[in-house]
Design a protein around this motif. Structure first.
Motif, short mmCIF file in Angstrom:
data_model
loop_
_atom_site.label_atom_id
_atom_site.label_comp_id
_atom_site.label_asym_id
_atom_site.label_seq_id
_atom_site.Cartn_x
_atom_site.Cartn_y
_atom_site.Cartn_z
N LEU A 48 25.57 -62.85 -44.83
CA LEU A 48 26.11 -64.01 -45.81
C LEU A 48 26.83 -65.20 -44.98
CD1 LEU A 48 25.60 -61.64 -47.98
CD2 LEU A 48 27.01 -63.24 -49.49
N ARG A 49 26.56 -65.19 -43.70
CA ARG A 49 27.56 -66.32 -42.98
C ARG A 49 27.11 -67.68 -43.50
NH1 ARG A 49 23.09 -64.70 -40.04
NH2 ARG A 49 21.88 -66.03 -38.99
N HIS A 50 26.07 -67.93 -43.82
CA HIS A 50 25.58 -69.29 -44.21
C HIS A 50 25.84 -69.55 -45.50
CE1 HIS A 50 23.73 -69.68 -40.48
NE2 HIS A 50 22.92 -68.70 -40.75
N SER A 51 25.81 -68.71 -46.48
CA SER A 51 26.08 -68.85 -47.85
C SER A 51 27.60 -68.79 -48.31
CB SER A 51 25.31 -67.81 -48.82
OG SER A 51 23.97 -67.38 -48.44
N ALA A 52 28.27 -67.79 -47.86
CA ALA A 52 29.63 -67.81 -48.09
C ALA A 52 30.47 -68.59 -47.21
CB ALA A 52 30.03 -66.22 -48.37
N PRO A 53 31.83 -68.94 -47.87
CA PRO A 53 32.71 -69.69 -47.09
C PRO A 53 33.31 -68.96 -45.91
CG PRO A 53 33.71 -69.15 -49.04
CD PRO A 53 32.13 -68.71 -49.23
N PHE A 54 33.78 -69.56 -44.93
CA PHE A 54 34.40 -68.98 -43.39
C PHE A 54 35.48 -67.86 -43.88
CE2 PHE A 54 37.32 -69.00 -39.88
CZ PHE A 54 36.59 -68.81 -39.05
N LEU A 112 32.07 -61.67 -52.72
CA LEU A 112 30.79 -62.05 -51.97
C LEU A 112 29.73 -62.18 -52.54
CD1 LEU A 112 30.91 -62.48 -48.71
CD2 LEU A 112 29.92 -60.43 -48.54
N HIS A 113 29.44 -61.23 -53.58
CA HIS A 113 28.41 -61.08 -54.43
C HIS A 113 27.90 -62.42 -55.08
CE1 HIS A 113 25.19 -59.51 -56.98
NE2 HIS A 113 25.48 -58.16 -56.13
N THR A 114 29.07 -63.14 -55.37
CA THR A 114 29.11 -64.46 -56.24
C THR A 114 28.65 -65.43 -55.42
OG1 THR A 114 31.31 -64.81 -55.75
CG2 THR A 114 30.79 -63.76 -57.86
N TYR A 115 28.65 -65.44 -54.19
CA TYR A 115 28.02 -66.46 -53.43
C TYR A 115 26.59 -66.10 -52.63
CZ TYR A 115 32.99 -67.98 -52.48
OH TYR A 115 34.18 -68.31 -52.81
N ALA A 116 26.51 -65.03 -52.84
CA ALA A 116 25.01 -64.54 -52.46
C ALA A 116 23.90 -64.96 -53.10
CB ALA A 116 24.90 -62.90 -52.47
N VAL A 117 22.74 -65.38 -52.40
CA VAL A 117 21.52 -65.84 -53.07
C VAL A 117 20.46 -64.92 -52.84
CG1 VAL A 117 22.26 -68.37 -53.57
CG2 VAL A 117 21.44 -67.58 -51.44
N SER A 125 24.71 -55.37 -52.54
CA SER A 125 24.35 -54.14 -53.61
C SER A 125 24.16 -52.83 -52.65
CB SER A 125 23.49 -54.29 -54.31
OG SER A 125 23.45 -55.32 -55.23
N MET A 126 23.48 -52.95 -51.50
CA MET A 126 23.20 -52.04 -50.66
C MET A 126 24.38 -51.47 -49.92
SD MET A 126 20.30 -51.60 -47.85
CE MET A 126 21.64 -51.44 -46.62
N PHE A 127 25.00 -52.76 -49.47
CA PHE A 127 26.47 -52.32 -49.02
C PHE A 127 27.37 -51.54 -49.71
CE2 PHE A 127 30.55 -53.56 -48.87
CZ PHE A 127 31.43 -53.49 -47.55
N LEU A 128 27.34 -51.97 -51.07
CA LEU A 128 28.33 -51.02 -51.83
C LEU A 128 27.70 -49.67 -52.02
CD1 LEU A 128 29.03 -53.52 -54.63
CD2 LEU A 128 30.51 -52.52 -53.04
N ALA A 129 26.48 -49.46 -52.22
CA ALA A 129 25.69 -48.16 -52.62
C ALA A 129 25.95 -47.34 -51.20
CB ALA A 129 24.29 -48.35 -52.89
N VAL A 130 25.42 -47.87 -50.16
CA VAL A 130 25.29 -47.01 -48.77
C VAL A 130 27.11 -46.52 -48.55
CG1 VAL A 130 25.11 -47.23 -46.41
CG2 VAL A 130 23.49 -48.07 -47.81
N THR A 131 28.02 -47.75 -48.71
CA THR A 131 29.34 -47.31 -48.36
C THR A 131 29.84 -46.29 -49.20
OG1 THR A 131 29.44 -49.69 -47.60
CG2 THR A 131 31.71 -48.36 -47.81
N VAL A 132 29.63 -46.46 -50.60
CA VAL A 132 30.24 -45.39 -51.51
C VAL A 132 29.62 -44.01 -50.94
CG1 VAL A 132 28.82 -45.59 -53.53
CG2 VAL A 132 31.06 -44.89 -53.72
#
Ligand code: C2E
Ligand code: CA
Ligand code: CA
Length: 650
Positions: A48-54, A112-117, A125-132
């Motif tokens: 998400l480096r391009h979509s979300a702020p620094f 972060l999800h709100t910035y994602a496109v 979503s995968m991050f959340l699933a895999v991590t949990v």
């Protein structure tokens, strides 16, 4: 019934081992969890480096990864909890931190999800699933934390997805919810298996400890037993060798226990031993380093890491604790106790040797200072060495050739006649020379040679009696072991029968201790010997530790009052004591001989007290048979009673 041990760190049947085992397992898995979390965080931030702020792709994840790394290092460097309270504290901390960290990650991930496109949303979503799922697995040994983490991820994500209104992501959230529910179920089952294994281990350990305790405990008194006692002694000596510390070992032996047991029965005896053990335990527990055990029968022992003076004081306290009478089943019973003590100053002695020394000191205490503590000394060491020489000489001795008898007259004051002659054993060893009879008799008893020795001496005594005038009777000493040994008694009977001598011419002298060793057996032997016509005398009367309540039940004919009472005649209390002993004999209708009369003054006093039969150097010393026969012909015919110092007859 399904049981979920999730919400409490400590379940109702919480085990001591479980918390520690959980910590150990978590120690292996939680560092992996932080590594996984950090890796996943970096990956999703990169996407998400391009979509979300620094601040959302570098600062926040940077902070979260830092925290994770700190926790990872902390876990790797922490030592396993040693006690159960520390372990439980640690488990509570892990649950709390898991909630806190999950909450932080969750806020970040949803934001972060709100910035994602497009596909970036799928990565979040995968991050959340895999991590949990990773967290559930890594926290499987702490279900409360796993459940909290799951709840903190899945519920907000579900709500968030509903709020976003995207059907695909809602389906993913629902899917994740179901998967995690199944995982939680599996985790629960697996944790219960783990819990059961730990409990089984705990039960096995407890059982092992209990077996160990039983193997080391005396069933009757609940005190440590002989096995534990010796193991403890060896342990302490081993430690003392390292620390150059002193170790004391004491052996305690009850006086008069056996006759009480024989007279009142084993139930009373057992209760008495329990009561003794309680008193001894109370003293031992009030001391710092004292362990007391029952060594068997009426023998107890203690081990202490103490300096000599302190160890002696403990011995005295233990002896003192038993001086007050015991009340058992309406009976008031008093016991005595003797104690032998031996010390090692630096542990440089084998436990068996140290115990032997204490045992020897006990033997000395019983002989010379009953009721007191006898400390093993250099003199004892010398005695033991000479005893060893005695044992060597006695084991190779030709008893018939090397022993002989001397005879000492016992005279009657009224008539001035010799009533009896007492046969006294003499041993002339080729290696040691003349050995005192009390020494070699005791050694023969210890070595199990007394049966042979007694029979050899008795044959000689009977042969000598055949050479004496028919009105002279023989007094023969039996050792403590003889009277309680039926074969010896039967042999004595057959020797008398074979000799053709009138059994009424023989009196057997027994000591109080001999009778007390086994009252029942002594009683039976005495009955047999008396039925044949032999007389029984109680020797050294007053020096033993018996009680009149036992003695009056014995069918004896006479008592011989020990010479120590004659020596004590000098003072008033000794005077009174002898007077009452004589009165006692009269009231029990027992003949009475006073031993060790050495002076005419003693004789005069004794006569004034009503004594009539005497034995002592004043009349004659022990002498060989030919000399005795000459003495009886000459001196006895002239009347053996000595003249008073003033020249008049006594
Ligand atoms: P005991 O049976 O009390 O024997 C009396 C001891 O006192 C004898 O010592 C005797 O010599 C000594 N004695 C007699 N009159 C006097 C006196 O006026 N003053 C002093 N100071 N002593 C006197 P002995 O012969 O040395 O015997 C010592 C002990 O050894 C005996 O004590 C007895 O217990 C034991 N003993 C001796 N012969 C035999 C035996 O044949 N069999 C057994 N089992 N024991 C024996
Ligand atoms: Ca005697
Ligand atoms: Ca005697």
């Amino acid at each position: 019934m399904v049981r979920f041990p999730f919400l409490a760190v400590r379940s109702p049947r919480s085990s001591v081992l479980l918390a520690k085992a959980q910590c150990v397992e978590l120690g292996k898995q939680v560092p992996l969890l932080y590594a996984l979390l950090s890796l996943n965080t970096i990956a999703v931030s990169y996407t998400l480096r391009h979509s979300a702020p620094f601040w959302m792709t570098v600062i926040c994840p940077g902070l979260l990864v830092c925290v994770s790394m700190i926790r990872l290092v902390t876990w790797l460097s922490s030592k396993p909890a040693t006690d159960v309270r520390a372990a439980r504290r640690m488990l509570r901390r892990v649950t709390a931190l898991a909630c806190l960290i999950t909450f932080a990650f969750m806020i970040w991930a949803l934001r972060l999800h709100t910035y994602a496109v497009g596909e970036e949303r799928a990565h979040v979503s995968m991050f959340l699933a895999v991590t949990v799922i990773g967290c559930i697995f890594c926290l499987m040994h702490l279900p409360s934390a796993a459940l909290a983490v799951t709840g903190l991820v899945v519920i907000p994500y579900l709500v968030f997805s509903i709020y976003q209104g995207d059907a695909i992501y809602l389906a993913i959230a629902l899917n994740l919810t179901f998967v995690t529910l199944v995982l939680i179920w599996v985790l629960n089952t697996s944790f219960r298996g783990f819990e059961e294994r730990i409990r089984a281990r705990e039960r096995a350990e407890r059982l092992g400890r209990e077996n160990m305790r039983l193997a080391h405990t005396d069933k009757l008194t609940d005190l440590p037993n002989r096995r534990f006692f010796f193991a403890e002694l060896a342990r302490r000596l081993e430690r003392a060798k390292r620390d150059h510390a002193p170790v004391a070992v004491g052996v305690l032996d009850l006086d008069r226990f056996k006759p009480i047991n024989d007279t009142y029965g084993h139930i009373v005896g057992d209760h008495l031993l329990e009561a003794v053990a309680r008193r001894l335990r109370t003293i031992a527990e009030s001391e710092n380093s004292v362990v007391i055990g029952r060594l068997g029968g009426d023998e107890f022992g203690f081990v202490a890491t103490l300096e000599p003076e302190a160890a002696l004081a403990v011995g005295r306290r233990l002896c003192g604790a038993l001086s007050a009478p015991f009340e058992i089943e309406d009976l008031v019973l008093s016991l005595g106790i003797s104690c032998g003590l031996a010390l090692s100053t630096d542990g440089e002695v084998a436990s068996a040797d140290l115990f032997k020394r204490a045992d020897y000191a006990l033997y000395q205490s019983k002989r010379h200072s009953r009721g007191q503590v006898c400390l093993y000394s250099d003199d004892h060491e010398r005695e033991i060495r000479s005893e060893e020489a005695l044992e060597r000489a006695l084991s190779t001795a030709d008893l018939a050739a090397e022993t002989e008898l001397q005879f000492q007259p016992i005279v009657e004051f009224d008539t001035g006649r010799v009533q009896f002659v007492e046969a006294l054993a003499r041993w002339n060893s080729p290696t040691l020379g003349q050995v005192r009879p009390d020494l070699f008799i005791a050694t023969a008893e210890r070595m199990g040679l007394i049966h042979d020795l007694t029979l050899v001496l008795f044959r000689k005594a009977v042969a000598a009696l055949l050479q004496m005038p028919a009105d002279i009777r023989l007094s023969f000493n039996l050792s403590a072991q003889d009277v309680t040994n039926p074969p010896t008694v039967l042999h004595l009977v057959s020797i008398v029968r074979q000799s053709g001598i009138d059994p009424r011419r023989i009196v057997l002298e027994l000591t109080e201790t001999a009778v007390m060793r086994d009252f029942q057996q002594a009683d039976e032997s005495i009955a047999l010997l008396r039925s044949l016509g032999m007389g029984i005398a109680l020797d050294d009367f007053g020096t033993g530790y018996s009680s009149l309540s036992y003695l009056h039940r014995l069918p004896i004919d006479k008592v011989k009052i020990d010479r120590s009472f004659v020596r004590a005649l000098r003072d008033m209390s000794g005077h009174n004591l002898l007077r009452s002993m004589l009165a006692l004999c009269r009231s029990m209708k027992l003949e009475c001989v006073i031993e060790g009369v050495e002076t005419v003054e003693q004789l005069a006093t004794l006569q004034s007290l009503g004594a009539n039969a005497f034995q002592g150097y004043l009349f004659a010393r022990p002498m060989p048979l030919p000399e005795l026969l000459r003495w009886m012909n000459r001196d006895a015919a002239a009347g053996v009673l000595p003249a008073r110092p003033d020249g008049r007859a006594v």
